[in-house]
Design an enzyme around this catalytic site. Sequence first.
Site, PDB file in Angstrom:
ATOM      1  N   TYR A   1       0.027 -10.055   0.168  1.00 20.37           N
ATOM      2  CA  TYR A   1       1.072  -9.487   1.023  1.00 20.37           C
ATOM      3  C   TYR A   1       1.064 -10.168   2.390  1.00 20.37           C
ATOM      4  O   TYR A   1       0.033 -10.647   2.865  1.00 20.37           O
ATOM      5  CB  TYR A   1       0.897  -7.973   1.178  1.00 20.37           C
ATOM      6  CG  TYR A   1      -0.424  -7.527   1.748  1.00 20.37           C
ATOM      7  CD1 TYR A   1      -0.665  -7.517   3.123  1.00 20.37           C
ATOM      8  CD2 TYR A   1      -1.444  -7.082   0.911  1.00 20.37           C
ATOM      9  CE1 TYR A   1      -1.863  -7.092   3.646  1.00 20.37           C
ATOM     10  CE2 TYR A   1      -2.657  -6.655   1.424  1.00 20.37           C
ATOM     11  CZ  TYR A   1      -2.861  -6.659   2.792  1.00 20.37           C
ATOM     12  OH  TYR A   1      -4.067  -6.235   3.304  1.00 20.37           O
TER      13      TYR A   1
ATOM     14  N   ARG B   1      -2.242 -12.316   3.042  1.00 20.95           N
ATOM     15  CA  ARG B   1      -3.600 -11.954   2.683  1.00 20.95           C
ATOM     16  C   ARG B   1      -3.828 -12.213   1.202  1.00 20.95           C
ATOM     17  O   ARG B   1      -2.994 -11.883   0.359  1.00 20.95           O
ATOM     18  CB  ARG B   1      -3.848 -10.462   2.951  1.00 20.95           C
ATOM     19  CG  ARG B   1      -3.876 -10.122   4.441  1.00 20.95           C
ATOM     20  CD  ARG B   1      -5.223  -9.555   4.863  1.00 20.95           C
ATOM     21  NE  ARG B   1      -6.348 -10.380   4.486  1.00 20.95           N
ATOM     22  CZ  ARG B   1      -7.513  -9.888   4.062  1.00 20.95           C
ATOM     23  NH1 ARG B   1      -7.687  -8.587   3.962  1.00 20.95           N
ATOM     24  NH2 ARG B   1      -8.514 -10.696   3.749  1.00 20.95           N
TER      25      ARG B   1
ATOM     26  N   HIS C   1     -10.565  -3.123  -1.300  1.00 20.88           N
ATOM     27  CA  HIS C   1     -11.510  -2.608  -0.323  1.00 20.88           C
ATOM     28  C   HIS C   1     -12.526  -1.701  -1.020  1.00 20.88           C
ATOM     29  O   HIS C   1     -12.158  -0.872  -1.865  1.00 20.88           O
ATOM     30  CB  HIS C   1     -10.786  -1.795   0.754  1.00 20.88           C
ATOM     31  CG  HIS C   1      -9.789  -2.575   1.538  1.00 20.88           C
ATOM     32  ND1 HIS C   1     -10.082  -3.170   2.744  1.00 20.88           N
ATOM     33  CD2 HIS C   1      -8.484  -2.857   1.298  1.00 20.88           C
ATOM     34  CE1 HIS C   1      -9.015  -3.785   3.206  1.00 20.88           C
ATOM     35  NE2 HIS C   1      -8.028  -3.609   2.346  1.00 20.88           N
TER      36      HIS C   1
ATOM     37  N   HIS D   1      -6.986  -8.542  -2.813  1.00 21.77           N
ATOM     38  CA  HIS D   1      -8.320  -8.013  -2.559  1.00 21.77           C
ATOM     39  C   HIS D   1      -8.349  -6.512  -2.796  1.00 21.77           C
ATOM     40  O   HIS D   1      -7.322  -5.838  -2.814  1.00 21.77           O
ATOM     41  CB  HIS D   1      -8.778  -8.327  -1.128  1.00 21.77           C
ATOM     42  CG  HIS D   1      -7.905  -7.716  -0.073  1.00 21.77           C
ATOM     43  ND1 HIS D   1      -6.708  -8.266   0.326  1.00 21.77           N
ATOM     44  CD2 HIS D   1      -8.042  -6.572   0.658  1.00 21.77           C
ATOM     45  CE1 HIS D   1      -6.151  -7.518   1.252  1.00 21.77           C
ATOM     46  NE2 HIS D   1      -6.949  -6.470   1.466  1.00 21.77           N
TER      47      HIS D   1
ATOM     48  N   TYR E   1       0.840  -1.193   0.000  1.00 19.16           N
ATOM     49  CA  TYR E   1       0.000   0.000   0.000  1.00 19.16           C
ATOM     50  C   TYR E   1       0.880   1.250   0.000  1.00 19.16           C
ATOM     51  O   TYR E   1       1.962   1.259   0.592  1.00 19.16           O
ATOM     52  CB  TYR E   1      -0.888   0.031   1.246  1.00 19.16           C
ATOM     53  CG  TYR E   1      -2.003  -0.978   1.256  1.00 19.16           C
ATOM     54  CD1 TYR E   1      -3.233  -0.691   0.680  1.00 19.16           C
ATOM     55  CD2 TYR E   1      -1.835  -2.222   1.867  1.00 19.16           C
ATOM     56  CE1 TYR E   1      -4.266  -1.608   0.699  1.00 19.16           C
ATOM     57  CE2 TYR E   1      -2.862  -3.155   1.901  1.00 19.16           C
ATOM     58  CZ  TYR E   1      -4.076  -2.834   1.310  1.00 19.16           C
ATOM     59  OH  TYR E   1      -5.094  -3.754   1.323  1.00 19.16           O
TER      60      TYR E   1
END
Length: 236
Positions: A142, A152, A157, A155, A103
Amino acid sequence: MKLPHYASDGESHPPNSSEHYRSSVLRAPHRPLQLIPQHLTEITGPLLGADRVGELDHDLTRQHIGAPLGERIIVSGRVLDANNRPVPNTLVEVWQANSAGRYAHDRDRHDAPLDPNFSGVGRTVTDAQGNYRFVSIKPGAYPWRNHDNAWRPAHIHFSLLGRAFTQRLITQMYFPNDPLFPFDPIYNSVRDEQARQRMIARFDLPTTQPEWALSYQFDIVLRGSDASVFEDEEDE
């Protein structure tokens, strides 16, 4: 004047505290939640509409000087109510990791490269038929240190806002056939198998852009038996 309240769906929504999702145990409330009724003044402002969305906010691949690295994707769908009717003029926001699984955030310490041409955030407003559309880069998996060798699944959000900030719903969209599904406590905190399947986007060949981007369909249903799974306000 009090506005109607919808009870939480305890069968499909994840619990506030899930023992396998370690940080939820630390954040979850230790006392019963108290319902604070909404009044008319809480939904009359600030107004959320198309004037808050920039020309390229929906296209995460064109927000910088150069093109981001990774696999281009198109994510589109409809926002629907419990009776399968479109929900127009709803602000839809997304945020995600880049193709390397990182991110663009100061707290992300994953040892993966940042992409100067990818911020990972976008927004759009549904049209009269409840349609939305984003162009982006497929995010990478990640590590997140929840347990030994924890990763994870890829995905995105999603955040939906109604007429005011008090009407916010948050969910996550996953990609088909991800091998990390069986090992992810967040995905599996949704106890109902059918509800988990509603968090997975559907690959959609007709809406791909030939020789440029693959496409996924992800409808968001606010209420009813086919409702999407939304996070509680205490979740991240």
